[in-house]
Design a protein around this motif. Structure first.
Motif, PDB file in Angstrom:
ATOM      1  N   MET A 431      -5.655  -1.312  -2.110  1.00  0.00           N
ATOM      2  CA  MET A 431      -4.997  -1.518  -3.520  1.00  0.00           C
ATOM      3  C   MET A 431      -3.827  -2.137  -3.532  1.00  0.00           C
ATOM      4  O   MET A 431      -2.997  -2.149  -2.741  1.00  0.00           O
ATOM      5  CB  MET A 431      -4.625  -0.031  -3.939  1.00  0.00           C
ATOM      6  N   ASP A 432      -3.783  -2.938  -4.598  1.00  0.00           N
ATOM      7  CA  ASP A 432      -2.449  -4.014  -5.055  1.00  0.00           C
ATOM      8  C   ASP A 432      -1.636  -3.446  -5.531  1.00  0.00           C
ATOM      9  O   ASP A 432      -0.611  -3.715  -5.639  1.00  0.00           O
ATOM     10  CB  ASP A 432      -3.142  -5.132  -5.714  1.00  0.00           C
ATOM     11  N   ASP A 433      -1.638  -2.013  -6.080  1.00  0.00           N
ATOM     12  CA  ASP A 433      -0.793  -1.202  -6.856  1.00  0.00           C
ATOM     13  C   ASP A 433       0.065  -0.284  -5.783  1.00  0.00           C
ATOM     14  O   ASP A 433      -0.829   0.768  -5.420  1.00  0.00           O
ATOM     15  CB  ASP A 433      -1.481  -0.458  -8.112  1.00  0.00           C
ATOM     16  N   PRO A 434       1.266  -0.557  -5.491  1.00  0.00           N
ATOM     17  CA  PRO A 434       1.782   0.334  -4.573  1.00  0.00           C
ATOM     18  C   PRO A 434       1.905   1.810  -4.730  1.00  0.00           C
ATOM     19  O   PRO A 434       1.432   2.434  -4.047  1.00  0.00           O
ATOM     20  CB  PRO A 434       3.324  -0.132  -4.442  1.00  0.00           C
ATOM     21  N   ALA A 435       1.910   2.071  -6.047  1.00  0.00           N
ATOM     22  CA  ALA A 435       1.986   3.478  -6.298  1.00  0.00           C
ATOM     23  C   ALA A 435       0.344   4.238  -6.162  1.00  0.00           C
ATOM     24  O   ALA A 435       0.458   5.277  -5.938  1.00  0.00           O
ATOM     25  CB  ALA A 435       2.320   3.651  -8.041  1.00  0.00           C
ATOM     26  N   LEU A 436      -0.455   3.377  -6.627  1.00  0.00           N
ATOM     27  CA  LEU A 436      -1.874   3.694  -6.233  1.00  0.00           C
ATOM     28  C   LEU A 436      -2.320   3.731  -4.858  1.00  0.00           C
ATOM     29  O   LEU A 436      -2.782   4.883  -4.345  1.00  0.00           O
ATOM     30  CB  LEU A 436      -2.842   3.071  -7.018  1.00  0.00           C
ATOM     31  N   GLY A 437      -1.641   3.165  -3.956  1.00  0.00           N
ATOM     32  CA  GLY A 437      -1.979   3.168  -2.610  1.00  0.00           C
ATOM     33  C   GLY A 437      -1.268   4.170  -1.971  1.00  0.00           C
ATOM     34  O   GLY A 437      -1.886   4.986  -1.109  1.00  0.00           O
ATOM     35  N   GLU A 438      -0.268   4.727  -2.640  1.00  0.00           N
ATOM     36  CA  GLU A 438       0.484   5.841  -2.132  1.00  0.00           C
ATOM     37  C   GLU A 438      -0.168   7.436  -2.405  1.00  0.00           C
ATOM     38  O   GLU A 438      -0.396   8.057  -1.692  1.00  0.00           O
ATOM     39  CB  GLU A 438       2.113   6.017  -2.481  1.00  0.00           C
ATOM     40  N   ALA A 439      -0.833   7.134  -3.814  1.00  0.00           N
ATOM     41  CA  ALA A 439      -1.603   8.285  -3.992  1.00  0.00           C
ATOM     42  C   ALA A 439      -2.738   8.497  -3.421  1.00  0.00           C
ATOM     43  O   ALA A 439      -2.928   9.690  -3.076  1.00  0.00           O
ATOM     44  CB  ALA A 439      -1.755   8.180  -5.703  1.00  0.00           C
ATOM     45  N   ILE A 440      -3.296   7.484  -3.002  1.00  0.00           N
ATOM     46  CA  ILE A 440      -4.415   7.445  -2.119  1.00  0.00           C
ATOM     47  C   ILE A 440      -4.096   8.065  -0.550  1.00  0.00           C
ATOM     48  O   ILE A 440      -4.948   9.046  -0.038  1.00  0.00           O
ATOM     49  CB  ILE A 440      -5.430   5.998  -1.945  1.00  0.00           C
ATOM     50  N   ARG A 441      -3.040   7.673  -0.190  1.00  0.00           N
ATOM     51  CA  ARG A 441      -2.544   8.230   1.242  1.00  0.00           C
ATOM     52  C   ARG A 441      -2.492   9.613   1.010  1.00  0.00           C
ATOM     53  O   ARG A 441      -2.747  10.563   1.748  1.00  0.00           O
ATOM     54  CB  ARG A 441      -1.151   7.392   1.489  1.00  0.00           C
ATOM     55  N   GLU A 442      -1.626  10.220   0.006  1.00  0.00           N
ATOM     56  CA  GLU A 442      -1.129  11.543  -0.240  1.00  0.00           C
ATOM     57  C   GLU A 442      -2.686  12.181  -0.305  1.00  0.00           C
ATOM     58  O   GLU A 442      -2.636  13.299   0.286  1.00  0.00           O
ATOM     59  CB  GLU A 442      -0.262  11.618  -1.351  1.00  0.00           C
ATOM     60  N   GLY A 443      -3.197  11.880  -1.072  1.00  0.00           N
ATOM     61  CA  GLY A 443      -4.654  12.627  -1.277  1.00  0.00           C
ATOM     62  C   GLY A 443      -5.527  12.879  -0.071  1.00  0.00           C
ATOM     63  O   GLY A 443      -5.841  13.819   0.104  1.00  0.00           O
ATOM     64  N   ARG A 444      -5.655  11.599   0.862  1.00  0.00           N
ATOM     65  CA  ARG A 444      -6.151  11.913   2.064  1.00  0.00           C
ATOM     66  C   ARG A 444      -5.538  13.097   2.874  1.00  0.00           C
ATOM     67  O   ARG A 444      -6.213  13.740   3.571  1.00  0.00           O
ATOM     68  CB  ARG A 444      -6.148  10.610   2.690  1.00  0.00           C
ATOM     69  N   ARG A 445      -4.203  13.217   2.939  1.00  0.00           N
ATOM     70  CA  ARG A 445      -3.483  14.175   3.557  1.00  0.00           C
ATOM     71  C   ARG A 445      -3.811  15.282   3.291  1.00  0.00           C
ATOM     72  O   ARG A 445      -4.107  16.283   3.911  1.00  0.00           O
ATOM     73  CB  ARG A 445      -2.041  13.924   3.450  1.00  0.00           C
ATOM     74  N   GLU A 446      -3.667  15.655   1.924  1.00  0.00           N
ATOM     75  CA  GLU A 446      -4.110  17.008   1.286  1.00  0.00           C
ATOM     76  C   GLU A 446      -5.477  17.331   1.643  1.00  0.00           C
ATOM     77  O   GLU A 446      -6.065  18.408   1.925  1.00  0.00           O
ATOM     78  CB  GLU A 446      -3.957  16.773  -0.398  1.00  0.00           C
ATOM     79  N   GLU A 447      -6.497  16.194   1.566  1.00  0.00           N
ATOM     80  CA  GLU A 447      -7.933  16.678   1.984  1.00  0.00           C
ATOM     81  C   GLU A 447      -7.957  17.123   3.262  1.00  0.00           C
ATOM     82  O   GLU A 447      -8.951  18.120   3.615  1.00  0.00           O
ATOM     83  CB  GLU A 447      -8.569  15.682   1.565  1.00  0.00           C
ATOM     84  N   PHE A 448      -7.363  16.560   4.170  1.00  0.00           N
ATOM     85  CA  PHE A 448      -7.185  16.578   5.324  1.00  0.00           C
ATOM     86  C   PHE A 448      -6.954  18.107   5.909  1.00  0.00           C
ATOM     87  O   PHE A 448      -7.247  18.917   6.397  1.00  0.00           O
ATOM     88  CB  PHE A 448      -6.410  15.800   6.357  1.00  0.00           C
ATOM     89  N   GLY A 449      -5.766  18.466   5.239  1.00  0.00           N
ATOM     90  CA  GLY A 449      -5.217  19.840   5.145  1.00  0.00           C
ATOM     91  C   GLY A 449      -6.049  20.974   4.568  1.00  0.00           C
ATOM     92  O   GLY A 449      -5.996  22.008   5.103  1.00  0.00           O
ATOM     93  N   GLY A 450      -6.882  20.774   3.507  1.00  0.00           N
ATOM     94  CA  GLY A 450      -7.818  21.561   3.266  1.00  0.00           C
ATOM     95  C   GLY A 450      -9.018  21.840   3.661  1.00  0.00           C
ATOM     96  O   GLY A 450      -9.893  22.870   3.061  1.00  0.00           O
ATOM     97  N   HIS A 451      -9.439  21.088   4.562  1.00  0.00           N
ATOM     98  CA  HIS A 451     -10.761  21.184   5.127  1.00  0.00           C
ATOM     99  C   HIS A 451     -10.723  21.635   6.681  1.00  0.00           C
ATOM    100  O   HIS A 451     -11.927  21.904   7.329  1.00  0.00           O
ATOM    101  CB  HIS A 451     -11.707  19.996   5.119  1.00  0.00           C
TER     102      HIS A 451
END
Length: 598
Positions: A431-451
């Motif tokens: 992603m070329d949008d830094p905010a969107l890239g960070e949101a994706i990183r955080e989403g993966r961390r949350e998904e990791f913790g929830g499974h």
């Protein structure tokens, strides 16, 4: 000249932008459409300005060489000199399917470089190559499910002309091509469809936000947008089948569901072209209506993915019970998957917290259900993107391949699985949008913790950064692996399984009557019966005796993972007592010998 037109029903004015030049479009006879006559030459960059806003890419852009935010480029789909006039197509039902991601399949990461590996697939015995989504998406690297230009072919893969070259080359080798398409949502970056018309609706909520508008005001043109897209790949690019992503998220309360409409349109095109065209649905609802003909009240899909078979095999071999594997893993569950198609066929789903699914009638061809032991989802959505080969013994991996390739379903391998690849397949974006890239990183961390991945990996593990180039590079196949002894052994095993499948109709029979199972949960053995053939599995760590029945005496061991001379004293046939002694993590395929019928 390439015709130029765009649907913008609420616009007061639409202009064609070619460089700095602006040319007003004319309202067309079709309601809501604007057009430019006489069109543009092939290879021309252009965009649209809507009521002074823009310029925006064409919603039906064939090529986005400047990225998803830049202008579109005209493409003449009829310019390719096709060489596949003798190609008669391939029904996907019962075929051996191979899923690949173009960007990581080869070091070059393009459709043209993928052509160089097609002969390997032919030698392996593959029938259908399924390409993960090619629609243009932000950046250079990604899975493709965040595409925003459904009519385009991602420029980093070579653009639309490269897809035509790939399909032509595949057909020349007897390989059919399936294309993964995403009609249930668009990605968040570069999605300009809403600037043109009511492509989305807030009447429904999906995991990605507003739903694609299939049944609200203006939906007729949105439905045509989807159907036209599907027909274009099949007609202009000679693609043989489409895999439809997450069809359960196509929210449609119309009298005729979009999938049923699409099924009819594709059937008519198949008649016109004189070759079979397939529609493979990814569906989470475990409902046979997905593959029931439209005339019988169904949605008319050719086949659908069956994740329950994957879960049953995976959980049985790995012992994993986290997340959606919670109801799987026993031999009882494995047997039910092979007998009944769905494990959840009206039973309670612990993961979903409700009863789920419906039974599959015995008369339904099991080839309508696509089974797997690895997919982009089941590998890539793990915490580390690790394949089963990272933790399973070679024998257990061989057992998984054997159950898949001798079962009644349409089998699919994930790229590299044929040689038991050890390279991970991780989730990656650009992603070329830094905010969107960070949101994706955080989403993966949350998904990791929830499974519950910590339990799987034995403690805390750092999730690979989806935005990092290293995450993408680590996911590339290592084509030196097939030459290594362990990988070469597994590749030879897979090729042998496919050879047996082709040689013996009983091993590719899709009827429910062709399947029977027997097992002993305490001893850890499982027998899959396919007419006169038996697939004997010992998943236990220790050697064990698998009873095949008195009628199996003298039957031939057609293939075995471990050499039979080390287990049976050199015997290549089943002893008189009808039992087969297998090593730990061993599997053998037994066929009828003279005077025997296992």
């Amino acid at each position: 000249m390439i015709p130029v037109a765009v649907w913008a029903p609420d616009a007061r004015g639409v202009e064609l932008a070619t460089g700095a030049e602006r040319t007003p479009l004319t309202r067309a006879a079709r309601d809501g459409w604007w057009e430019h006559a006489p069109g543009l030459p092939p290879g021309t960059d252009y965009a649209f300005v809507v009521d002074g806003a823009g310029p925006f890419p064409d919603p039906r852009s064939a090529h986005q060489p400047h990225g998803v935010h830049g202008p579109s480029r005209t493409f003449d789909a009829g310019a390719h000199a096709w060489r596949d006039a003798d190609w008669r197509g391939r029904d996907v039902r019962g075929a051996v399917v191979y899923e690949l991601h173009v960007g990581t399949f080869t070091p070059g990461g393009t459709l043209d470089s993928a052509i160089e590996r097609l002969d390997h697939l032919v030698r392996t015995g593959i029938d259908v190559v399924e390409l993960m989504p090619l629609a243009a998406f932000p950046g250079r690297r990604g899975w493709g499910y965040d595409g925003v230009a459904p009519y385009a072919v991602h420029d980093a893969y070579g653009g639309p002309a490269a897809l035509q070259r790939f399909v032509d080359a595949a057909h020349a080798r007897g390989l059919a091509v399936a294309l993964d398409v995403v009609y249930n949502h668009l990605g968040p970056s570069g999605n300009y469809l809403g600037r043109f018309g009511p492509y989305f609706t807030d009447a429904y909520e999906t995991p990605w936000g507003s739903a694609v508008n299939l049944d609200q005001a203006g939906s007729a043109e949105v439905r045509a947008y989807v159907v036209d897209n599907a027909l274009r790949w099949l007609r202009d690019f000679h693609v043989d089948a489409l895999r439809l992503d997450a069809t359960h998220e196509l929210r449609d309360s119309s009298p005729t569901h979009l999938l049923a409409e699409l099924s009819g349109a594709v059937a008519r095109l198949a008649d016109e072209l004189g070759r079979p065209l397939g529609l493979i649905a990814e569906s989470d609802v475990n409902d046979v209506a997905t593959v029931t003909p439209v005339a019988d009240g169904g949605l008319g899909m050719t086949a659908q993915w069956d994740d329950d078979v994957h879960h049953a095999i995976h959980a049985f071999l790995t012992g994993e019970r986290h997340g959606y594997y919670g109801d799987f893993g026993s031999l009882v569950t494995l047997a039910k998957a092979f007998r009944d198609v769905f494990v959840h066929d009206g039973s309670w789903s612990t993961f979903r917290g409700q009863e789920w699914g419906a039974p599959v009638p015995p008369e339904i061809d099991r080839h309508r259900f696509l089974a797997s032991t690895s997919t982009h989802d089941q590998v890539g959505n793990r915490g580390l993107g690790d394949r089963p080969t990272a933790t399973l013994t070679p024998g257990l991996v061989a057992i998984g391949a054997t159950l898949l390739l001798t079962g009644p379903f349409t089998p699919m391998l994930f790229m590299g699985e044929e040689w038991a690849a050890r390279t991970p397949f991780r989730y990656f974006t650009d992603m070329d949008d830094p905010a969107l890239g960070e949101a994706i990183r955080e989403g993966r961390r949350e998904e990791f913790g929830g499974h519950g991945w910590e339990a799987v990996y034995g403690g805390e593990v750092e999730v690979p950064d989806p935005q990092a180039l290293a995450t993408f590079e680590a996911s590339r196949l290592d084509w030196s692996e097939p030459e290594r002894p362990g990988n070469a052994r597994h590749l030879a095993w897979v090729r042998r399984l496919i050879e047996l499948r082709r040689a013996h109709p009983e091993l590719r029979d899709g009827s429910s009557a062709s399947v029977d199972v027997a097992y002993d949960a305490d001893a850890g053995w499982f027998v899959l019966r396919r007419g006169p053939f038996a697939v004997a599995v010992n998943a236990d760590d220790e050697p064990g005796v698998v009873p095949l029945g008195a009628g199996a005496a003298g039957a031939t061991v057609l293939a075995s993972w471990e050499p039979r001379d080390t287990i049976d004293g050199g015997g290549r046939t089943v002893p008189p007592d009808g039992t087969l002694r297998l090593a730990g993590h061993d599997v053998a395929i037994v066929g009828p010998g003279e005077g025997s019928s296992p």
